[in-house]
Design a protein around this motif. Structure first.
Motif, PDB file in Angstrom:
ATOM      1  N   CYS A  77       0.843  -1.177   0.000  1.00  0.00           N
ATOM      2  CA  CYS A  77       0.000   0.000   0.000  1.00  0.00           C
ATOM      3  C   CYS A  77       0.882   1.233   0.000  1.00  0.00           C
ATOM      4  CB  CYS A  77      -0.959   0.011   1.186  1.00  0.00           C
ATOM      5  SG  CYS A  77      -0.274   0.628   2.727  1.00  0.00           S
ATOM      6  N   ASN A  78       0.400   2.302  -0.562  1.00  0.00           N
ATOM      7  CA  ASN A  78       1.184   3.503  -0.772  1.00  0.00           C
ATOM      8  C   ASN A  78       1.637   4.135   0.534  1.00  0.00           C
ATOM      9  OD1 ASN A  78       1.944   5.767  -2.737  1.00  0.00           O
ATOM     10  ND2 ASN A  78       0.784   6.835  -1.168  1.00  0.00           N
ATOM     11  N   TRP A  79       0.953   3.804   1.623  1.00  0.00           N
ATOM     12  CA  TRP A  79       1.199   4.561   2.855  1.00  0.00           C
ATOM     13  C   TRP A  79       2.092   3.786   3.805  1.00  0.00           C
ATOM     14  CZ3 TRP A  79      -0.067   9.469   2.200  1.00  0.00           C
ATOM     15  CH2 TRP A  79      -0.909   9.744   1.113  1.00  0.00           C
ATOM     16  N   ASP A  80       1.540   2.978   4.655  1.00  0.00           N
ATOM     17  CA  ASP A  80       2.397   2.274   5.607  1.00  0.00           C
ATOM     18  C   ASP A  80       3.312   1.267   4.920  1.00  0.00           C
ATOM     19  OD1 ASP A  80       0.535   2.046   8.733  1.00  0.00           O
ATOM     20  OD2 ASP A  80       0.866   3.699   7.356  1.00  0.00           O
ATOM     21  N   GLY A  81       2.749   0.565   3.924  1.00  0.00           N
ATOM     22  CA  GLY A  81       3.536  -0.476   3.273  1.00  0.00           C
ATOM     23  C   GLY A  81       4.747   0.081   2.541  1.00  0.00           C
ATOM     24  N   ILE A 134       9.168  -0.220   2.898  1.00  0.00           N
ATOM     25  CA  ILE A 134      10.133  -0.579   1.864  1.00  0.00           C
ATOM     26  C   ILE A 134      11.145   0.550   1.675  1.00  0.00           C
ATOM     27  CG2 ILE A 134      10.388  -1.291  -0.522  1.00  0.00           C
ATOM     28  CD1 ILE A 134       7.586  -2.347  -0.429  1.00  0.00           C
ATOM     29  N   GLU A 135      10.666   1.780   1.676  1.00  0.00           N
ATOM     30  CA  GLU A 135      11.598   2.902   1.530  1.00  0.00           C
ATOM     31  C   GLU A 135      12.524   3.001   2.734  1.00  0.00           C
ATOM     32  OE1 GLU A 135      11.383   6.076  -0.717  1.00  0.00           O
ATOM     33  OE2 GLU A 135      10.880   4.493  -2.118  1.00  0.00           O
ATOM     34  N   THR A 136      11.974   2.758   3.910  1.00  0.00           N
ATOM     35  CA  THR A 136      12.806   2.826   5.111  1.00  0.00           C
ATOM     36  C   THR A 136      13.892   1.767   5.060  1.00  0.00           C
ATOM     37  OG1 THR A 136      10.914   3.599   6.368  1.00  0.00           O
ATOM     38  CG2 THR A 136      12.780   2.799   7.621  1.00  0.00           C
ATOM     39  N   ALA A 137      13.556   0.603   4.521  1.00  0.00           N
ATOM     40  CA  ALA A 137      14.580  -0.432   4.414  1.00  0.00           C
ATOM     41  C   ALA A 137      15.770   0.075   3.599  1.00  0.00           C
ATOM     42  CB  ALA A 137      13.988  -1.691   3.771  1.00  0.00           C
ATOM     43  N   LEU A 164       3.107   7.626  14.427  1.00  0.00           N
ATOM     44  CA  LEU A 164       2.032   8.472  13.926  1.00  0.00           C
ATOM     45  C   LEU A 164       2.538   9.885  13.721  1.00  0.00           C
ATOM     46  CD1 LEU A 164      -0.894   8.875  13.139  1.00  0.00           C
ATOM     47  CD2 LEU A 164      -1.282   9.658  15.436  1.00  0.00           C
ATOM     48  N   ASN A 165       3.376  10.331  14.649  1.00  0.00           N
ATOM     49  CA  ASN A 165       3.893  11.674  14.496  1.00  0.00           C
ATOM     50  C   ASN A 165       4.684  11.803  13.202  1.00  0.00           C
ATOM     51  OD1 ASN A 165       2.781  12.191  16.891  1.00  0.00           O
ATOM     52  ND2 ASN A 165       4.673  12.406  18.039  1.00  0.00           N
ATOM     53  N   GLN A 166       5.478  10.786  12.921  1.00  0.00           N
ATOM     54  CA  GLN A 166       6.232  10.803  11.674  1.00  0.00           C
ATOM     55  C   GLN A 166       5.302  10.867  10.489  1.00  0.00           C
ATOM     56  OE1 GLN A 166       9.202  10.652  10.306  1.00  0.00           O
ATOM     57  NE2 GLN A 166      10.683   9.645  11.612  1.00  0.00           N
ATOM     58  N   ARG A 167       4.212  10.155  10.555  1.00  0.00           N
ATOM     59  CA  ARG A 167       3.293  10.115   9.421  1.00  0.00           C
ATOM     60  C   ARG A 167       2.702  11.470   9.159  1.00  0.00           C
ATOM     61  NH1 ARG A 167      -0.907   5.840  10.702  1.00  0.00           N
ATOM     62  NH2 ARG A 167       0.385   4.345  11.767  1.00  0.00           N
ATOM     63  N   PHE A 168       2.480  12.230  10.203  1.00  0.00           N
ATOM     64  CA  PHE A 168       1.912  13.555   9.999  1.00  0.00           C
ATOM     65  C   PHE A 168       2.996  14.573   9.699  1.00  0.00           C
ATOM     66  CE2 PHE A 168      -0.778  17.068  10.298  1.00  0.00           C
ATOM     67  CZ  PHE A 168      -0.134  18.047  11.024  1.00  0.00           C
ATOM     68  N   LEU A 169       4.065  14.500  10.450  1.00  0.00           N
ATOM     69  CA  LEU A 169       5.043  15.572  10.359  1.00  0.00           C
ATOM     70  C   LEU A 169       5.834  15.548   9.072  1.00  0.00           C
ATOM     71  CD1 LEU A 169       6.100  15.487  14.026  1.00  0.00           C
ATOM     72  CD2 LEU A 169       5.120  17.413  12.845  1.00  0.00           C
ATOM     73  N   TRP A 170       6.126  14.387   8.585  1.00  0.00           N
ATOM     74  CA  TRP A 170       6.935  14.335   7.382  1.00  0.00           C
ATOM     75  C   TRP A 170       6.228  15.020   6.212  1.00  0.00           C
ATOM     76  CZ3 TRP A 170      11.799  13.981   6.620  1.00  0.00           C
ATOM     77  CH2 TRP A 170      12.287  13.681   5.353  1.00  0.00           C
ATOM     78  N   PRO A 171       4.963  14.687   5.931  1.00  0.00           N
ATOM     79  CA  PRO A 171       4.289  15.441   4.867  1.00  0.00           C
ATOM     80  C   PRO A 171       4.152  16.924   5.190  1.00  0.00           C
ATOM     81  CG  PRO A 171       3.096  13.425   5.321  1.00  0.00           C
ATOM     82  CD  PRO A 171       4.135  13.559   6.379  1.00  0.00           C
ATOM     83  N   LEU A 172       3.992  17.244   6.472  1.00  0.00           N
ATOM     84  CA  LEU A 172       3.891  18.660   6.826  1.00  0.00           C
ATOM     85  C   LEU A 172       5.168  19.393   6.437  1.00  0.00           C
ATOM     86  CD1 LEU A 172       2.507  21.001   8.410  1.00  0.00           C
ATOM     87  CD2 LEU A 172       3.789  20.242  10.388  1.00  0.00           C
ATOM     88  N   PHE A 173       6.310  18.809   6.795  1.00  0.00           N
ATOM     89  CA  PHE A 173       7.586  19.455   6.467  1.00  0.00           C
ATOM     90  C   PHE A 173       7.747  19.587   4.969  1.00  0.00           C
ATOM     91  CE2 PHE A 173       8.155  19.485  10.677  1.00  0.00           C
ATOM     92  CZ  PHE A 173       9.257  18.900  11.272  1.00  0.00           C
ATOM     93  N   TYR A 180       4.145   9.358   3.137  1.00  0.00           N
ATOM     94  CA  TYR A 180       5.124   9.259   4.217  1.00  0.00           C
ATOM     95  C   TYR A 180       6.530   9.040   3.706  1.00  0.00           C
ATOM     96  CZ  TYR A 180       0.755   7.686   6.462  1.00  0.00           C
ATOM     97  OH  TYR A 180      -0.533   7.532   6.894  1.00  0.00           O
ATOM     98  N   SER A 181       6.653   8.593   2.485  1.00  0.00           N
ATOM     99  CA  SER A 181       7.978   8.248   1.973  1.00  0.00           C
ATOM    100  C   SER A 181       8.545   9.300   1.028  1.00  0.00           C
ATOM    101  CB  SER A 181       7.919   6.921   1.212  1.00  0.00           C
ATOM    102  OG  SER A 181       7.120   6.013   1.889  1.00  0.00           O
ATOM    103  N   CYS A 182       7.801  10.337   0.787  1.00  0.00           N
ATOM    104  CA  CYS A 182       8.245  11.303  -0.214  1.00  0.00           C
ATOM    105  C   CYS A 182       9.510  12.013   0.232  1.00  0.00           C
ATOM    106  CB  CYS A 182       7.134  12.321  -0.465  1.00  0.00           C
ATOM    107  SG  CYS A 182       7.197  13.026  -2.112  1.00  0.00           S
TER     108      CYS A 182
END
Lengths: 149, 1178
Positions: free
Chosen positions: A10-14, A18-21, B60-69, B833-835
């Motif tokens: 999934c685009n979010w947690d999933g 993978i990116e964190t790895a 959860l904080n990371q999930r919100f804060l990273w896109p915010l930044f 979250y990964s951007c």
């Protein structure tokens, strides 16, 4: 003869796992191919079976834990599809352990790599029919189809 | 709607801080149309603040804060300045002038992609404290070391200049070459040294090492053995000595004459040749090198080494003519006639001083210069029994040690002062003593006595210092009466100093000091009394040492260059020395290695020949010795990072910058660390100067509090600077500045296959992708794919240059679709979250150059984090995988259709459904922004301590002067409509009141505790209920509600907001929360229009059989009824968030998505697996 693993992430947690790895400097084999979807509940039995049809040796469904869905979708839907798909694989004579559902927190790169490695190990340990004489995990009832994957 | 004035500067707000509140305030202001200058004193957002999310690892904080930044750093109205602080502020509220000081990062933020190749090559190791622990890392590193950051650009830690570097007269970057040696990079170390000075083999043996004398390691145990390392580099460079040029050969035609081929002359010639001249050296001896050949004995500087060094100079093209004495064989005026325009005199000091005592003319008394010359150039056997050398300098010691090696049985040195005062190198003295030389201190010769014209004894006298100080600073000497004694001597070497033979040059008007016979020069420019004639080295200073002579040669060549170019000779020279790195010796932790000992030949062997005494460090010893360096200046400027960075993002010349920005209002968000005074007790804003607001942090501010604070402050500021006017910029304007990536424009051509012309672009990412993935193979395999017209690699896709490069190919090849294989993963208007900031920049520039002007459809595939970076150790596998990833992108882009466009504008009115005073502040705030506010309330009773409550009579349509329309509580209510265009239908008995609204604020508690039908119609089953049920879908009390999270990531805009309140909040906090909510509502209403997102689903009601499975999974889907009694599913496209869960459930395939359709997913899967050799129709 394991060749490739397909991961529906999934685009979010999933995807974040993978990116964190990668960001942590971990590595997993290049035989792992990742398909990104907006939500893991976008995946149903048909898409999972398509992956096996096209030759995936294993399929991982990588999504969020219950309650953490970015879109607010409950994980019971993907769980149901996963279980249906497993039963169908079994009926087709394919070892159902080739399909797994991984629900882990976001940014957990280590767990993703661990799951991938474990799945690949289990798949490669499935003996081919020639040598399978009651050796677990794959009982003799699994058909030749399974050995082609 | 107000219009934007021309001078943006005066409409802006300056925000100083790096905390979450600061960043949220910046984003909110920008979303309300205010231009923001965000200054953080740190290298990355969120760094340094105590409640930094990156210290707080909650997922959860990371999930919100990273896109915010990411949103904050890439918003077109926000300009981010990192490493920036305020120096001073002038002006008044509404028109401030801020002087900003920005500290150097040494890396271009807009070019660095974070590939990390520089970090791998960095030689310097630095220790920092991270989370209470000491971490050792390279001097070039990511700002947060182990975490990703926004901006992601690397930083370099520097600490002034290393003391060794500053001490070196030649300006050799000592720490630089030592750090390269510590990594085993010998060739690069020698190249770095040779940027500054030549003759490394010589310096590595005879330099007097002022660097070592200033080495900070010497304060810990003993100095790093720098000279030995210099020699190691010179002797062990695998490719030999290769000097680099700065200007091409022969680019300068002026003729320059250099007199004397000693170190000064050779260095001047070297530098002038590198500058493009072709100087000529005139050397009177037959050998080249001056003192290097005639003065320094062979066991210190072997002939092969000297010849090797000189050969490297002649290879550079330096013309040396031996056997020509200027002044005798050619005259100065002759040379001038022949066109020589500049001269450098480096004749050294070769005339020996006399002692002026009786007996000096006897046989057997020689001057040391002649002796050394003879011994160096020929092999001579001394028959002497007793050789006495008079003097205490290097010449005396060299002569004595040479005598030992030539067979002399007894060698003595007479020196008139103490050992500590001996000018000779202490190491040479010690070695000499080991070799058997006796030194008589405090002894002067009085008379040399002889027999039959041949010396046999010297009468000597002990001396002691007097009170008197002579010129030069030393004490005078007086003989101690009664201490005369005799020494046997059959050879006497006079080594009491040398003077230059300047008069031999026969240059008229050349100023020469009478006492020392040295040539007088300007100390800064080295020019003599004759313009165009320069001098340096021993002939100017008297006997000195090699490195000082070479330094003089360097400086003089700079003067000559300026002289010949007609430039000012003084400008920029003689400046203050640069800032020397200071380190805390007590805090230094080092490995306890001792200083390496220079290996020497054993004693018996060395005194019997002129073979070189020292043999040089071994590789292991050299590396270990280099690792003893403390890296005082942190980054050693070895320039390895510059060498490997293909993006040219590193620039070591970065310096402190000063600039000005203007702003209307200033918001300061100090972090907790900086709090010093008692104002820590307050929360919220406090004004000190009018227009400058300091928002004090609170130690226990959690994420929600910070976010709320930021938004509330932003809202109040927005009101302040644009009162009573809703002045937002149209989203159309934003579209033109290119932040929106939407597929809502029609494709110019048809979607038939033959008209799809796809270009594939492969990003090298500065080598970090292209060094793993073989692009040639990839291009070959992709060229067979249908629709692919053009494949090309580009250097860096995430810059403006990269986007323009792609654009330039569009026209040439008539491409209408582009697949970009780089780091960006999706083509949607979202921040997940990964951007990363590079991906955001890529989107920004492609919008600007490709999508908006040319309406190109772009598909992105990630071959960086998903392929090249993670499969570094399997390049073949990575290449195969890259082919699959990219071909899946091609297959997807062929199937991409575009959403039908649905734009609706937003009503600028708000309806608030609540009953307590909690909604009043939000109502007032929104009303003050000019929106029509309808407040549906039960009737409020005045309460003692709440100043905001009023008593409202229960009649409909009561207006008060603040434009908040109070609407009484209805008996029943329904909400219809679509985001931005809602309509609340309120029923009072048989009356209906229709209230249109763009946004709806709901107090759920108030709504749900009412037992009347209001609940069922308005809430559960109704629109509000359906939309809000997605708000928290779990039992966890999460900090940030899901709907707010989606506002930041996918910009979800339903227009329905929740007035949350709990009784525990203080009044002030409640006000902040409501202001924050007003900010969110205001941001929503400021959008120019609502349109459906690219991934919004389409439900074909003709295929729908009304099973309701989709409505089970998504509350936004409504089941509607047809006249014939059948049901069908329907969704408001403006609400649909595009997850696709409904598609998976639909049994008939009635639901589809234009992006991420089933066909696209299946063809992606097919492309990814090994059975796919080509795209197959699915």
């Amino acid at each position: 003869m394991y060749t490739e693993l397909l991961v529906f992430a999934c685009n979010w947690d999933g995807w974040s796992c993978i990116e964190t790895a990668t960001n942590l400097g971990l590595s997993y084999p290049a035989s792992v191919k990742v398909v990104r979807v907006s939500c893991i509940s976008r995946i149903n039995v048909g898409l999972i079976l398509k992956a096996f049809e096209f030759g995936a040796a294993g399929v991982m469904l990588l999504g969020c834990e219950q309650g953490k869905c970015h879109f607010g979708v409950g994980s019971e839907y993907i769980t149901r599809e996963y279980e249906k798909a497993r039963r169908i694989l079994n009926m087709l004579g394919i070892w159902e352990g080739r399909l797994i559902l991984v629900q882990i927190p976001a940014f957990d790169g280590h767990e993703f790599v661990r799951q991938v490695t474990k799945l690949i190990t289990e798949i490669t340990q499935i003996p081919s029919p020639k040598y399978a004489r009651g050796i677990s995990p794959r009982p003799a009832q699994y058909s030749k189809v399974d050995s082609y994957l | 709607m107000g219009t934007r004035t021309d001078s943006r500067v005066s409409e802006s707000v300056a925000i100083i801080g790096s905390s979450i509140a600061a960043i949220q305030a910046a984003l909110t202001l920008a979303q309300m149309g205010v231009q923001v200058n965000l200054l953080t004193g740190t290298a990355a957002l969120g760094q340094g603040a105590n409640t930094s999310p990156l210290v707080n690892k909650c997922s959860l904080n990371q999930r919100f804060l990273w896109p915010l930044f990411l949103q904050a750093s890439s918003h077109p109205l926000i300009t981010l300045y990192t490493n920036a602080e305020i120096e001073s502020i002038q002006g008044t509220k509404g028109d401030f002038n801020i002087q900003v000081i920005k500290y150097p990062r040494y890396i271009h933020e807009d070019l660095c992609t974070g590939c990390g190749r520089c970090q791998v090559e960095c030689s310097a190791k630095v220790t920092s404290v991270l989370g209470g622990q000491k971490v050792t890392h390279a001097a070039i590193h990511t700002p947060l070391l182990e975490e990703r950051s926004v901006p992601s650009a690397y930083v370099i830690d520097k600490n002034g200049f290393a003391p060794c570097h500053v001490a070196c007269p030649l300006g050799i970057n000592v720490q630089g070459f030592i750090s390269l040696l510590s990594n085993g990079k010998i060739d690069r170390a020698l190249a770095l040294i040779n940027e500054a000075a030549p003759l490394s083999g010589i310096l590595g043996r005879v330099c007097t090492h002022p660097c070592e004398d200033n080495c900070n390691r010497g304060k810990v145990d003993s100095a790093v053995s720098i000279r030995a390392l210099h020699r190691y580099a010179a002797d062990n460079a695998s490719r030999g000595i290769k000097y680099s040029r700065r200007y091409p050969v022969g680019s300068r035609k002026e003729k320059i004459a250099i007199v004397g081929s000693g170190p000064a002359g050779l260095t001047a010639a070297w530098e002038l040749t590198r500058l493009g001249y072709s100087p000529t050296i005139f050397e009177s001896h037959g050998v080249i090198g001056g003192m290097l050949a005639t003065g320094i004995p062979r066991f210190r500087l072997p002939r092969e080494i000297r010849e090797r060094e000189i050969e490297s100079l002649t290879e550079l093209g330096i013309d040396i003519r031996t056997g020509i004495t200027v002044g005798r064989d050619v005259t100065f005026s002759y040379l001038k006639e022949r066109g020589y325009r500049a001269f450098f005199l480096s004749i050294g000091a070769e005339l020996n001083n006399k002692i002026d005592i009786p007996g000096e003319e006897l046989d057997g008394v020689v001057d040391c210069m002649s002796l050394l010359l003879t011994l160096n150039l020929k092999v001579v056997t001394f028959a002497g029994q007793n050789v006495v050398a008079i003097g205490g300098g290097n010449a005396a010691i060299d002569a004595a040690r040479s005598a030992v090696r030539s067979g002399a049985r007894g060698v003595t040195i007479l020196y008139r002062r103490t050992q500590a005062e001996m000018p000779a190198n202490i190491e040479e003295v010690r070695e000499g003593i080991k070799e058997g030389i006796k030194i008589e201190y405090n002894t002067v010769p009085v008379e040399i006595m002889g027999d039959a014209g041949r010396v046999n004894r010297i009468r000597c006298q002990q001396t002691r210092p007097t009170e008197e100080i002579m010129e030069g600073g030393a004490h005078g000497l007086e003989p101690i009466p009664g201490t005369e004694f005799l020494i046997e001597a059959d050879h006497v070497v006079v080594a009491v100093g040398q003077i230059p033979n300047a008069s031999q040059l026969k240059i008229e008007n050349l100023a020469i000091s009478p006492g020392t016979s040295t040539i007088q020069v300007n100390p800064l420019t080295f020019e003599t009394s004759i313009p165009g004639v320069f001098a340096g080295g021993d002939c100017v200073t008297g006997p000195n040492n090699v490195v000082e002579a070479m330094a003089a040669g360097l400086k003089a060549s700079d003067s000559i260059n300026r002289y010949l170019l007609g430039q000012d000779m003084v400008a920029g020279r003689g400046l203050e020395p640069p800032k020397i790195a200071e380190i805390d010796i007590g805090a230094v932790e080092v490995l306890p290695y001792e200083r390496a000992r220079m290996p020497v030949i054993w004693l018996k062997k060395r005194i019997s020949s002129f073979e070189e005494t020292t043999t040089g460090l071994s590789a292991r010893a050299a590396q270990r010795e280099a690792q003893r360096c403390l890296n005082c200046a942190l980054c050693s400027q070895c320039m390895e990072c510059t060498r490997v960075c293909e993006m040219n993002a590193v620039f070591h010349d970065d310096s402190v910058k000063h600039f000005e920005i203007g702003s209307k209002v200033i918001l300061k968000f100090p972090s907790v660390d900086l709090k010093s005074d008692a104002s820590a007790a307050n929360h919220g804003k406090e004004d000190t100067v009018d227009g400058i607001h300091v928002v004090s942090p609170n130690g226990n501010d959690d994420l929600t509090r910070q976010v709320v604070k930021g938004m509330a402050v932003a809202f109040k500021t927005a009101i302040e600077i644009k009162p009573n006017e809703v002045e937002g910029i149209q989203e159309q304007e934003l579209l033109e500045t290119g932040i929106v990536l939407k597929h809502d424009h029609p494709i110019p051509e048809e979607t038939e296959d033959k008209c799809q012309r796809i270009g594939v672009f492969l990003c090298r990412c500065g080598g970090s992708i292209s060094s793993v993935i073989d692009f040639r193979t990839v291009a070959r395999k992709l060229s067979g794919l249908p629709g692919v017209i053009y494949i090309r690699e580009i250097a860096q896709a995430c810059t403006e240059a990269g986007a323009r490069e792609i654009e330039s190919q569009l026209a040439e090849w008539q491409l209408n679709r582009v697949v970009l294989a780089a780091c960006r993963c999706c083509n949607l208007d979202q921040v997940c979250y990964s951007c990363t900031d590079r991906r955001m920049m890529c989107q920004k520039y492609l919008n600007q150059y490709l999508i908006l002007p040319h309406k190109t459809i772009v598909e992105f595939v990630n071959i960086r984090e998903q392929c090249a970076w993670v499969h570094k150790d399997d390049p073949q596998g990575a290449t195969r995988k890259a082919v699959k990833i990219i071909s899946s992108g091609v297959s997807r882009i062929r199937l991409t259709t575009l959403a039908t466009h649905q734009n609706t504008s937003i009503l600028h009115s708000v309806i608030i459904i609540g009953g307590k005073p909690t909604g009043i502040n939000a109502a007032k705030a929104l009303a003050s922004q000019g929106y029509r506010v309808n407040y549906v309330s039960r009737g409020i009773v005045k309460q003692g301590n709440h100043e905001h409550s009023e008593v409202i009579p229960p009649t409909p349509g009561h207006l008060n002067e603040e434009e908040v329309t109070i609407v009484p509580w209805p008996d029943a209510m329904e909400l219809h409509g679509t985001p931005g265009n809602y309509e609340a239908v309120l029923k009072y008995g048989s009356l209906f009141k229709r209230v249109p609204a763009g946004a709806v604020l709901v107090d759920i508690q108030e709504l749900t505790k009412d037992p009347s039908p209001l609940v069922t119609t308005a809430y559960s089953g109704g629109l509000i209920g359906r939309i809000l049920s997605r708000r928290n879908n779990s039992d966890d009390i999460t900090d940030i509600a899901n709907d707010f999270l989606r506002e930041v990531t996918i910009k979800e805009a339903s227009g329905i907001f929740v007035l949350a309140h709990d009784g525990d909040k203080s009044l002030q906090e409640q006000v902040l929360h409501e202001l924050a909510l007003a900010a969110r509502v205001s941001t929503f209403l400021e959008k120019a229009s609502i349109s459906s997102r690219a991934t919004a689903v389409n439900i074909d009601s003709k295929l729908c059989r009304g099973c309701g499975d989709c409505a089970d999974v998504c509350p936004y889907i409504e089941m509607k009824g047809r006249e014939d009694g059948t049901a069908y599913a329907s969704v408001d496209k403006a609400l649909c968030i595009g997850c696709g869960a409904c598609i998976a459930r639909c049994p008939t395939g009635a639901i589809t998505q234009p992006i991420q359709s089933d066909k696209q997913i299946i063809s992606t899967v097919h492309s990814m697996l090994h059975t796919s050799k080509k795209l197959v129709e699915v």
